[in-house]
Every structure is written in structure tokens, then in C-alpha cells.
Design a protein around this motif. Structure first.
Motif, PDB file in Angstrom:
ATOM      1  N   THR A 153       0.724  -1.073   0.235  1.00  0.00           N
ATOM      2  CA  THR A 153       0.021  -0.196   0.313  1.00  0.00           C
ATOM      3  C   THR A 153       0.943   1.270  -0.066  1.00  0.00           C
ATOM      4  O   THR A 153       0.351   2.223  -0.828  1.00  0.00           O
ATOM      5  CB  THR A 153      -1.431  -0.501   0.766  1.00  0.00           C
ATOM      6  OG1 THR A 153      -1.217  -1.377   0.679  1.00  0.00           O
ATOM      7  CG2 THR A 153      -1.709   1.010   1.364  1.00  0.00           C
ATOM      8  N   CYS A 154       2.001   1.446   0.141  1.00  0.00           N
ATOM      9  CA  CYS A 154       3.079   2.221   0.650  1.00  0.00           C
ATOM     10  C   CYS A 154       3.613   2.626  -0.784  1.00  0.00           C
ATOM     11  O   CYS A 154       3.599   3.648  -0.855  1.00  0.00           O
ATOM     12  CB  CYS A 154       4.180   2.086   2.204  1.00  0.00           C
ATOM     13  SG  CYS A 154       5.009   3.418   2.439  1.00  0.00           S
ATOM     14  N   TYR A 155       4.099   1.155  -1.009  1.00  0.00           N
ATOM     15  CA  TYR A 155       4.796   1.695  -2.439  1.00  0.00           C
ATOM     16  C   TYR A 155       3.515   2.456  -3.819  1.00  0.00           C
ATOM     17  O   TYR A 155       3.319   3.269  -4.278  1.00  0.00           O
ATOM     18  CB  TYR A 155       4.820   0.125  -2.624  1.00  0.00           C
ATOM     19  CG  TYR A 155       5.569   0.239  -4.488  1.00  0.00           C
ATOM     20  CD1 TYR A 155       6.369   0.809  -4.591  1.00  0.00           C
ATOM     21  CD2 TYR A 155       4.653   0.072  -5.494  1.00  0.00           C
ATOM     22  CE1 TYR A 155       6.656   0.465  -6.101  1.00  0.00           C
ATOM     23  CE2 TYR A 155       4.730  -0.327  -6.535  1.00  0.00           C
ATOM     24  CZ  TYR A 155       5.661  -0.174  -6.972  1.00  0.00           C
ATOM     25  OH  TYR A 155       6.081  -0.024  -8.482  1.00  0.00           O
ATOM     26  N   VAL A 156       2.319   0.730  -3.414  1.00  0.00           N
ATOM     27  CA  VAL A 156       1.078   1.819  -4.367  1.00  0.00           C
ATOM     28  C   VAL A 156       0.406   3.012  -4.330  1.00  0.00           C
ATOM     29  O   VAL A 156       0.424   3.877  -5.508  1.00  0.00           O
ATOM     30  CB  VAL A 156       0.543   0.645  -4.043  1.00  0.00           C
ATOM     31  CG1 VAL A 156      -1.093   1.199  -5.175  1.00  0.00           C
ATOM     32  CG2 VAL A 156       1.065  -0.289  -4.978  1.00  0.00           C
ATOM     33  N   GLN A 157       0.914   3.735  -2.958  1.00  0.00           N
ATOM     34  CA  GLN A 157      -0.129   5.477  -2.867  1.00  0.00           C
ATOM     35  C   GLN A 157       1.563   5.974  -2.764  1.00  0.00           C
ATOM     36  O   GLN A 157       0.677   6.764  -4.697  1.00  0.00           O
ATOM     37  CB  GLN A 157      -0.369   5.618  -1.192  1.00  0.00           C
ATOM     38  CG  GLN A 157      -1.650   5.092  -1.076  1.00  0.00           C
ATOM     39  CD  GLN A 157      -1.261   4.989   0.919  1.00  0.00           C
ATOM     40  OE1 GLN A 157      -0.361   5.601   1.110  1.00  0.00           O
ATOM     41  NE2 GLN A 157      -2.446   4.585   1.328  1.00  0.00           N
ATOM     42  N   GLY A 158       2.339   6.132  -3.674  1.00  0.00           N
ATOM     43  CA  GLY A 158       3.596   6.685  -3.753  1.00  0.00           C
ATOM     44  C   GLY A 158       3.288   6.376  -5.395  1.00  0.00           C
ATOM     45  O   GLY A 158       3.331   7.596  -5.741  1.00  0.00           O
ATOM     46  N   VAL A 159       3.242   5.294  -6.108  1.00  0.00           N
ATOM     47  CA  VAL A 159       3.419   5.685  -7.223  1.00  0.00           C
ATOM     48  C   VAL A 159       2.026   6.135  -7.953  1.00  0.00           C
ATOM     49  O   VAL A 159       1.499   6.607  -8.849  1.00  0.00           O
ATOM     50  CB  VAL A 159       4.168   3.755  -8.008  1.00  0.00           C
ATOM     51  CG1 VAL A 159       3.104   3.514  -9.743  1.00  0.00           C
ATOM     52  CG2 VAL A 159       4.614   3.586  -7.621  1.00  0.00           C
ATOM     53  N   GLU A 160       1.169   5.912  -7.345  1.00  0.00           N
ATOM     54  CA  GLU A 160      -0.395   6.842  -7.561  1.00  0.00           C
ATOM     55  C   GLU A 160      -0.221   8.042  -7.887  1.00  0.00           C
ATOM     56  O   GLU A 160      -0.709   8.603  -8.794  1.00  0.00           O
ATOM     57  CB  GLU A 160      -1.259   6.129  -6.775  1.00  0.00           C
ATOM     58  CG  GLU A 160      -1.891   4.835  -7.709  1.00  0.00           C
ATOM     59  CD  GLU A 160      -2.614   4.314  -6.005  1.00  0.00           C
ATOM     60  OE1 GLU A 160      -2.724   5.089  -4.535  1.00  0.00           O
ATOM     61  OE2 GLU A 160      -3.750   3.086  -6.220  1.00  0.00           O
ATOM     62  N   LYS A 161       1.226   8.477  -6.708  1.00  0.00           N
ATOM     63  CA  LYS A 161       0.538  10.133  -7.044  1.00  0.00           C
ATOM     64  C   LYS A 161       1.722  10.566  -7.914  1.00  0.00           C
ATOM     65  O   LYS A 161       1.773  11.082  -8.982  1.00  0.00           O
ATOM     66  CB  LYS A 161       1.685  10.254  -5.629  1.00  0.00           C
ATOM     67  CG  LYS A 161       1.098  11.368  -4.471  1.00  0.00           C
ATOM     68  CD  LYS A 161       1.386  11.533  -3.438  1.00  0.00           C
ATOM     69  CE  LYS A 161       0.964  10.848  -2.233  1.00  0.00           C
ATOM     70  NZ  LYS A 161       1.894  11.281  -1.102  1.00  0.00           N
ATOM     71  N   LEU A 162       3.027   9.216  -7.657  1.00  0.00           N
ATOM     72  CA  LEU A 162       4.036   9.367  -9.262  1.00  0.00           C
ATOM     73  C   LEU A 162       3.446   9.714 -10.190  1.00  0.00           C
ATOM     74  O   LEU A 162       2.966  10.733 -11.270  1.00  0.00           O
ATOM     75  CB  LEU A 162       5.098   9.294  -9.196  1.00  0.00           C
ATOM     76  CG  LEU A 162       6.289   8.965  -8.340  1.00  0.00           C
ATOM     77  CD1 LEU A 162       7.139   7.866  -8.354  1.00  0.00           C
ATOM     78  CD2 LEU A 162       6.597  10.101  -8.500  1.00  0.00           C
ATOM     79  N   MET A 163       1.996   8.999 -11.097  1.00  0.00           N
ATOM     80  CA  MET A 163       1.829   8.837 -11.743  1.00  0.00           C
ATOM     81  C   MET A 163       0.254   9.512 -11.851  1.00  0.00           C
ATOM     82  O   MET A 163      -0.629   9.474 -12.846  1.00  0.00           O
ATOM     83  CB  MET A 163       1.293   7.208 -12.087  1.00  0.00           C
ATOM     84  CG  MET A 163       2.003   5.918 -12.357  1.00  0.00           C
ATOM     85  SD  MET A 163       1.344   4.829 -12.140  1.00  0.00           S
ATOM     86  CE  MET A 163       3.022   4.022 -13.203  1.00  0.00           C
TER      87      MET A 163
END
Lengths: 141, 400
Positions: free
Chosen positions: B72-82
Motif C-alpha cells: 500500500t505504501c508503495y502503490v500510494q506513492g506510485v499513484e501520486k507519481l502517475m
């Protein structure tokens, strides 16, 4: 007569040592879960032991990191004969997702001989029990 | 007269390889030193060679107990990037799994604490009830431990009415059982006597040494990322941050039991207010060059991922700060001037997850025993010097 007796007692009480060689904890908690009431491996006489000197079977999880390599060999040497090794989980078999990482050897069998492989990422407790019982059958005949 | 006692890497009191070195005077610990690296696998380097989607399953395998926390921590970050906005229903399901994971982790910890305190029937009880949560997770995601439910832009599986009903029914049983543990854990005289006063960490020390999670909250600091910096849907869920002011292992037990009840409330709220709609949106394959820091309250404390993208389909850098690492400094403080017999209990009380925390590299010269931390640039220079003129890694064959 004596060999028959030792063989019988060996079959009825395979004591295990749980050893983490860099696993992600998932297999480890599933091994511990196998000891708790739902799965309860103690009905096969399997008991988790704290030191390699008391154990017959080493249950290894994890892809064997470089740092753990020497310790793994030392623990294997400390275990009295006859000793058996069960590689639990995809990491212990081949390295799983960590295969190719700089600090990972990619499987327990790169370091010590393995008798039984239990696949799964992570393994289910039922699979751990199945692996141990298969090892016992191997012992029997 | 001082002695040095090594504990680990393989030791009955530790479930994972770590080495503690303690200098003792009689029964009392004067110095403590933690040695890491037995579990270091080189995950951050691996992450740079895999695509955004592949990395979800890699970060999941940072740790088996808080696997959902890391994804979740990783995916949240990637969602912010994308620059993606996951749909509401997806976020609700993601939060639901996160809270179920917290329950299973806390029940697991309660069992381990009972075991370390010599109360093995408590261990067996909590682990039996933990199977109820594992069943729920298996029904939702198809897996007991690595759920694989997160994806970039939402979640991979939807919930149906049967599952919702099953979870609500199971919650009733869990509530009843937790009530029993609460009574047992806080009133059973021998258990309380074993835990009270052990591993003292004052409020000032906890803040100064950057403790996180239940360790910090048990020292009376109400800090919780879910409240302070709400992610997912925590902003709209009513819940309380549980604290205790006893600053010892008993306080940490009480905080975790109280958090269990909060988790049940949160799950009930989530299921009763589950919005309709899709669970995921389509994610692009590349992310624009940027960097992001993502925070998440894992069962053990604050989890931080730093992600840097460079316009390709792979991250340029992924840095993981797991909660256990934040608690090590506080653990040394807690161990000092305590008894040797308390070591397993104090160490278990931070709920250590060693596989999470194995990130740093320090080089030890085997011949001289000298230890040094090497900078990234120097390491790069060294690797260039060594690998000059050799086959490139892509073409090289893996030696094993």
C-alpha cells in the motif's frame, strides 16, 4: 532389535528446528501456525526445538543470504545424525522473487543437502505438515 | 566484572536472525549492541530492475506479516507519481484489508508476548483466533499471507454480499474473544506482574530516539499516521488513537489490545458504508520523472517509502524505511539496565520484523575487523573499478 526401536522412536518424534535464512517472515509464521491448535502438528509427535543439538529435522525458510551461509553450515554440522532438511517455500527452493539479488544464494540446496522441498509462496501450514509426513514415509521405507 | 554475551543469529528467543551483543554485570545489562544484516537480501537494488507492476509483488515480499503495508505504501506513492485517483470502493477495500492485517498482526504479537512471558496457553488461544482473520483474508484475496490485492490504481478483487456477511459474523466472534484477552491481559496477576515495569522507555526518550507505532504510543505520545496525515479513506472514518502512559511492556500490550477494538469498529464502518462502483482504474505503464515520499501506519509503526521515477517503466530508486528500524535505537535504551531474562520480552515488545528492516549496508573488513560505512559514490567507483572490462551484467550468466 535396537535399530528397530530407534527407528520407531525416530518416526514417532521428529523434533524440528526452525531456521530463517533470510525469509520474508511469511513462511516462518506459517510454520509456527502449523504448531497451533488449528493445524496442531504435535499430534504427529513433531515438536519445535530451540537448539540444533536437540533436533532431527531442520526446517529452513528463506533464500539463504550470504551472511547466513556460514551459520547455516554450522547449524547443519551441530545437528546430530541422522539429520534431515526440509526446504520450506519457494525462496528456500530456488530464491523466488529474490533470485538474482546480489546478497542471495538462491536456495538452501546451494549450501546444504535438502531432503524434502515444500513449494508455495508462502507455504500453507497444511503443506508443511504434508512435507514432514512425506519425510517420515521416506524414513520408514 | 563484565562479560559479553552474544545472542543470535540463531537463538531460541529469536524467531528471525539477528545478533544482540550484551555486556553484563551479573544479571544486569550495561551495554547492548544490535548487529544486522543476516536477512539482507538486496531488495532495493532488485526493485530498480523491475517494472512498476512487478515491484508490487516484490515489495509485498519485504515482509510476510505486514505485506499489505509495504504494497500500500508503495502503490500510494506510485499513484501520486502517475497522478492517478483510485476509485472510492477500491480505497475502501484496500483499507479493509489493511485493518484485517492489523488485527492478524496484533493477535500474532499478543501470542508471541504470551509465549515470551511463559504463558503458552495464551499463545495457543490467540493463534487459534488469528485463524479466523486468516480465513477472512483468504476469502477476500485467495491467499493467507501475501494477499496480492493491491494494484496501481485500486485493488484487484471486489467484495460480494456473502463475503461482507461472513466478515461481519466473524467480527462478532473476534470481539467476544478480544474482550476475554483484555480481561486476561490486564487483570491476570502473574501475567501483569511479569510485564509491568519491564522495558521502561520514558516519553522524552521515546520522542528523542524516534520510536514509532505502539512502542511510541505506549509511552503516552498519541502519534498515528492514520490521524496525523490521513491516507486512503482514513480521513472520513471515526476512530481513536490508543495510548497508554505506563511506558513498559504492559502498556504496549494494552495499546495493542485497544487497537484491536478500534480495528473492529473501523471494519464495521467500512463494510456498512461500502460505496458502489469500480474497484480500480487503468494505470499507465510509465511515470513522469519525479520523486515522492509515501507514509503508512503499519501494525508496527510508521512505514516510509521514497520512490524516484525517471520517465521509464521502472523506478530509479526505491527506499524503504520499515518501522522496526525506527525502534532499534529505543530498544537499546530499553535493554540497558534491565535483566538478561527480560531480553526476549523487551525485544518482542517492539514487535520486531527483522526482514523489514534489513536495508542498510555497512562494510566490515574481515582481516582487521574494522567497520566502515561507505558512501554510495565510493561504492559506485569501487564497483566500476572491479567490473571494468568484464561481461555486462545482462549478458553474464548467473553463477548459480
Amino acid at each position: 532389535m535396537l535399530t528397530k526401536l530407534t527407528n520407531w522412536s525416530r518416526l514417532k518424534s521428529p523434533w524440528i528446528l526452525h531456521l530463517n535464512t533470510g525469509a520474508c517472515n511469511a513462511c516462518d509464521i506459517e510454520v509456527v501456525a502449523a504448531l497451533t491448535p488449528r493445524f496442531d502438528v504435535e499430534r504427529f509427535g513433531i515438536l519445535l526445538k530451540a537448539t540444533p543439538r536437540h533436533a532431527d529435522v531442520i526446517v529452513c525458510t528463506g533464500p539463504a543470504t550470504r551472511q547466513m551461509k556460514d551459520r547455516l553450515v554450522r547449524i547443519y554440522e551441530q545437528t546430530p545424525d541422522p539429520k534431515f532438511v526440509i526446504a520450506v517455500g519457494a525462496c528456500a527452493m530456488s530464491g523466488c522473487v529474490y533470485r538474482g539479488a546480489y546478497n542471495v544464494l538462491g536456495g538452501i540446496d546451494q549450501v546444504i543437502p535438502v531432503d524434502v522441498y515444500v513449494p508455495g509462496c508462502p507455504v500453507r501450514p497444511d503443506a508443511v505438515i504434508d512435507g514432514v509426513v512425506k519425510l517420515l514415509n521416506k524414513l520408514k521405507g | 566484572m563484565k562479560f559479553q554475551i552474544p545472542i543470535g543469529p540463531q537463538h531460541p528467543a529469536l524467531k528471525e536472525p539477528i545478533s544482540l551483543r550484551m555486556t553484563v554485570e551479573g544479571e544486569i545489562i550495561r551495554e547492548a549492541d544490535i548487529r544486522l544484516g543476516y536477512n539482507h537480501r538486496g531488495l532495493e537494488k532488485l526493485a530498480e530492475q523491475r517494472t512498476w507492476i512487478q515491484n508490487i509483488y516484490l515489495t509485498e515480499r519485504i515482509c510476510g506479516i505486514c505485506s499489505h503495508s509495504h504494497t500500500t505504501c508503495y502503490v500510494q506513492g506510485v499513484e501520486k507519481l502517475m497522478e492517478l485517483e483510485p476509485p472510492k470502493r477500491g480505497l475502501y477495500i484496500r483499507t479493509l484489508v489493511a485493518e484485517l492485517e492489523r488485527i492478524h498482526s496484533h493477535l500474532l504479537w499478543l501470542g508471541v508476548a504470551g509465549h515470551e512471558a511463559g504463558f503458552d496457553s495464551f499463545f495457543m488461544y490467540t493463534w487459534r483466533d488469528r485463524e479466523i482473520v486468516m480465513d477472512i483474508l483468504e476469502i477476500i484475496s485467495g491467499n493467507r499471507v501475501h494477499y496480492g490485492i493491491n494494484t496501481i490504481g485500486g485493488v484487484r478483487r471486489d467484495l460480494d454480499d456473502g463475503q461482507v456477511k461472513h466478515i461481519l459474523d466473524s467480527l462478532e466472534i473476534l470481539r467476544k474473544r478480544s474482550e476475554y484477552y483484555k480481561n486476561l491481559g490486564t487483570t491476570e496477576p502473574s501475567f501483569v506482574a511479569r510485564l509491568a515495569g519491564v522495558g521502561y522507555l520514558s516519553k522524552e526518550d521515546a520522542i528523542a530516539l524516534c520510536a514509532v507505532g505502539p512502542t511510541l504510543r505506549a509511552s503516552g505520545v498519541p502519534m498515528d499516521v492514520r490521524k496525523d496525515d490521513p491516507y486512503a479513506v482514513y480521513g472520513e472514518i471515526p476512530f481513536e488513537v490508543c495510548t497508554a502512559d505506563t511506558c513498559d511492556v504492559l502498556g504496549r500490550t494494552v495499546v495493542r489490545i485497544q487497537e484491536l477494538f478500534q480495528c473492529y469498529n473501523i471494519i464495521e464502518y467500512l463494510l456498512k458504508n461500502l460505496p458502489a462502483g469500480p474497484v480500480a482504474v487503468r494505470a499507465p505503464r510509465r511515470a513522469k520523472p519525479n520523486e515522492v515520499v509515501s507514509r503508512y501506519e503499519a501494525p508496527r509503526g510508521e512505514n516510509i517509502h521514497y520512490i524516484k521515477s525517471n520517465g521509464t517503466d521502472k523506478p530509479e530508486r526505491l527506499k524503504v524505511r520499515a518501522p522496526t528500524l525506527g525502534n532499534y535505537a529505543a530498544t537499546i535504551k530499553m535493554l540497558k539496565n534491565g535483566f538478561i531474562a527480560d531480553v526476549p520480552l523487551i525485544f518482542a515488545a517492539i514487535d520486531p520484523c527483522i526482514c523489514c528492516a534489513e536495508r542498510a549496508v555497512s562494510l566490515v573488513d574481515v582481516r582487521t575487523g574494522q567497520e566502515k560505512i561507505i558512501s554510495m559514490n565510493a561504492l559506485k567507483q569501487l564497483s566500476l573499478k572491479i567490473s571494468a572490462g568484464k561481461v555486462r551484467k545482462r549478458e553474464a550468466e548467473w553463477p548459480l
